[in-house]
Design a protein around this motif. Structure first.
Motif: not given
Ligand code: C2E
Ligand code: MG
Ligand code: MG
Length: 629
Positions: A545, A548-549, A583
């Motif tokens: 997670s 992702k940033h 992704s």
């Protein structure tokens, strides 16, 4: 008539100084020994000054020998006092009195000569005589004054000429103050011989020394009240010739443990440990060298083993007081070789690194330090030197390792990997020096050199002709502390007139630490037009997670994951690769060593491959020769 009114209070002050000296714990080092000798000599001088003055006044009631002896004792110690002020000055300047023949003669001959004359007084009658009229000064009396003056002036000259050796400015001025006080005292003695004033001035000089140089807190750690790292350094430097046994222990994972308990509780805990050690092993030399490291110096080997036993038992129980309850594990390191040829720095470094190794083992461990550990430490010092040289004279080299397309095995990119050389011109691999560079700040210079040399390679070569679309440059997270990192990269690509898409920056996953700084820096770098790769995926926290940033476009799977999969396939790696690809990331597989591994990685969907099967990292010219079409 002699006036004792100054001498008696001086004696009382001296008593307080002596009490203070013996009440506090002191390191057995040269400067402390000299100081206590000075205090004792001063006591004898003042006492014999009073006694001999009294004897001179009452000569008619005393045997003549008593007048002689009391005065001779006074002069002998008077001269020794001057000499020991000089020795003390040498100690603070860390000068060896016996370093060479000239120095030995210059330092000792005046004392020996004048003491000889004093001891021969009953026969030569050069300093004084005692006859029917009592005590009378003789023709060579001022030899005493001149000898004392010689040592003080010699000391002043040393202090002035070796000024730069003082660790603190306060010490330089302190030395001048006590020497000048002695000079004034000596002058008053010549002008007013009947007043015992000189002793008072010597006491003032000793008080100055006590305030400026003899603060025992310099060598005592605040939390544990044991001696500190400066103390052990000094002690080892002076006592290396003695055969002692040294061992150390460390609180396992000290930084993490402090974080869990909080600094306040940890400090209180260190206080409890210090109390326990002083209570249990009061007569040993114990040092606390910060970061949970304790060092013991003991006289014999069986003692080492029994103390270790005792400590292991004690640390099975927590350290408890009103507001503290600490459960700690400890690990040990003990020196089993003869360490007398090694410097205090190497001894302390070897102890630190061995303790670190010991505490990273999960079981409670005792690691032995032998000559090999010192050789290892010496190698590290050489690596550090090579690193300093390479960063200073701009000689960090880059090697290029090809990255190929997984389907066609055609060259698409390369990774720029830094190399430095030792004195004999041999390569030192980066995992040996990058951690050092990160810890001593050289990483900024090193990173900048690698980046710049990669720019130069791009400027000087036709990348298309080589088949290269981009070159990867590794970035250490330590470099993120440099606020203008993105701007510095931009400046360099402008200077060499290359476009930012040609350079991809790799950041190792394991070292992703401060997320806010990191994200801020990566966003800025991305904005300047550079692509970003996540290196060594699978070695760090692998927090998807978080990933992702961050603005990564490529993930490099660490070779350990690849090797593991090739040995024992499962569905984890293929699923991971698939998820990443869905992704939007491209995937590079690192550490490809065989044809089969290459095929497997292509099969599970990796885009790019890198590894020895294709080529090891090559010097720039070999790389060009190999891939020029
Ligand atoms: P890395 O970035 O993961 O680089 C890949 C390392 O794997 C290289 O080691 C490479 O020689 C090695 N390698 C490549 N293919 C194979 C293979 O098939 N088998 C095996 N066993 N090894 C392979 P190297 O050059 O020793 O670099 C080690 C690490 O040092 C790099 O790992 C990187 O983290 C760091 N490093 C290298 N150059 C720099 C630099 O300029 N700056 C920074 N910050 N770190 C660098
Ligand atoms: Mg890399
Ligand atoms: Mg890697």
């Amino acid at each position: 008539m002699w006036d004792y009114s100054f001498a008696i209070p001086s004696l009382l002050i001296l008593g307080i100084l002596l009490l203070n000296y013996f009440a506090l714990q002191r390191l057995p080092i040269k400067i402390n020994r000299t100081f206590v000798i000075l205090l004792l000599i001063e006591t004898v001088v003042i006492s014999s000054d009073i006694i001999s003055s009294w004897a001179c006044e009452n000569y008619s009631d005393l045997p003549i020998s008593a007048v002689y002896i009391s005065n001779m004792v006074f002069f002998v110690f008077f001269l020794l006092r001057g000499f020991f002020f000089f020795v003390f000055t040498c100690n603070i300047l860390e000068l060896d009195l016996k370093a060479n023949l000239v120095r030995t003669i210059a330092c000792n001959i005046p004392l020996i000569f004048t003491e000889g004359i004093v001891l021969a007084t009953p026969w030569l009658k050069a300093i004084f005589t005692v006859d029917d009229h009592g005590y009378v000064r003789s023709y060579a009396y001022h030899l005493i004054t001149f000898t004392f003056l010689y040592y003080i002036l010699f000391s002043i000259v040393m202090v002035l000429s070796l000024r730069k050796f003082f660790k603190r400015r306060r010490e330089f001025y302190g030395a001048l103050v006590y020497l000048n006080i002695l000079l004034i005292g000596l002058t008053l003695r010549v002008i007013l011989p009947k007043y015992l004033l000189m002793d008072t001035f010597c006491i003032m000089a000793i008080l100055t020394i006590n305030i400026i140089f003899m603060n025992p807190d310099f060598y005592i750690d605040r939390q544990t009240r044991l001696f500190n790292r400066d103390g052990i350094r000094l002690y080892l430097d002076e006592n290396y010739f003695k055969r002692h046994y040294i061992f150390a222990f460390v609180i396992d994972h000290y930084t993490e443990t402090s974080e869990i308990y909080g600094n306040k509780q940890m400090d209180a805990g260190l206080g409890l440990i210090g109390n326990y050690l002083r209570w249990k092993f009061g007569n040993m030399l114990m040092f606390y060298c910060r970061s949970g490291r304790f060092v013991f110096v003991v006289d014999n080997k069986p003692e080492v083993d029994s103390i270790i036993e005792t400590l292991i038992e004690r640390f099975k129980r927590p350290f408890i007081s009103d507001d503290v309850e600490l459960y700690l594990n400890i690990s040990f390191a003990r020196i089993i070789c003869d360490y007398k040829g090694y410097s205090s720095d190497s001894i302390l470094n070897v102890i630190s690194s061995t303790l670190e190794k010991a505490s990273s083992n999960n079981n409670r461990t005792i690691l032995d330090i032998d000559d090999r550990s010192f050789i290892e430490n010496h190698k590290n010092i050489l690596i550090k030197k090579a690193l300093e040289r390479a960063t200073e004279d701009h000689s960090v080299a880059i090697f290029l390792q090809p990255i190929v397309d997984a389907n066609t095995h055609e060259l698409v990119g390369a990774e720029s990997l830094c190399r430095i050389f030792n004195d004999s011109g041999e390569l030192i691999p980066p995992d040996k020096f990058i951690p050092i560079a990160e810890s001593n700040g050289r990483i900024y210079n090193l990173g900048a050199q690698v980046f710049e040399k990669t720019c130069i390679f791009i400027r000087d070569n036709d990348l298309d002709a080589l088949g290269l679309k981009w070159i990867n440059v590794n970035l250490s997270t330590a470099q993120f502390m440099k606020k203008d990192l993105a701007e510095s990269f931009e400046k360099l690509i402008n200077e060499y007139n290359i476009s930012p898409e040609k350079i991809h920056l790799e950041i190792t996953e394991a070292s992703i630490t401060d997320e806010i700084i990191m994200k801020d820096q990566l966003d800025k770098i991305k904005l300047k037009g550079f692509e970003l790769s996540l290196d060594d995926y699978g070695t760090g926290y692998s927090n998807a997670s978080r990933l992702k940033h961050f603005p990564f476009h490529n993930v490099k799977i660490d070779m350990s994951l690849i090797w593991d999969y090739c040995k024992q396939p499962d569905i984890i790696l293929p699923t991971l690769v698939k998820t990443f690809r869905q992704s939007g990331y491209t995937i590079t597989a690192e550490g490809i060593e065989t044809k089969e591994m290459a095929a497997t990685m292509e099969e599970i969907g990796c885009n790019y491959l890198q590894g020895m099967y294709f080529s090891p990292p090559l010097p720039v010219d070999e790389f060009i020769a190999k891939y020029k079409k």
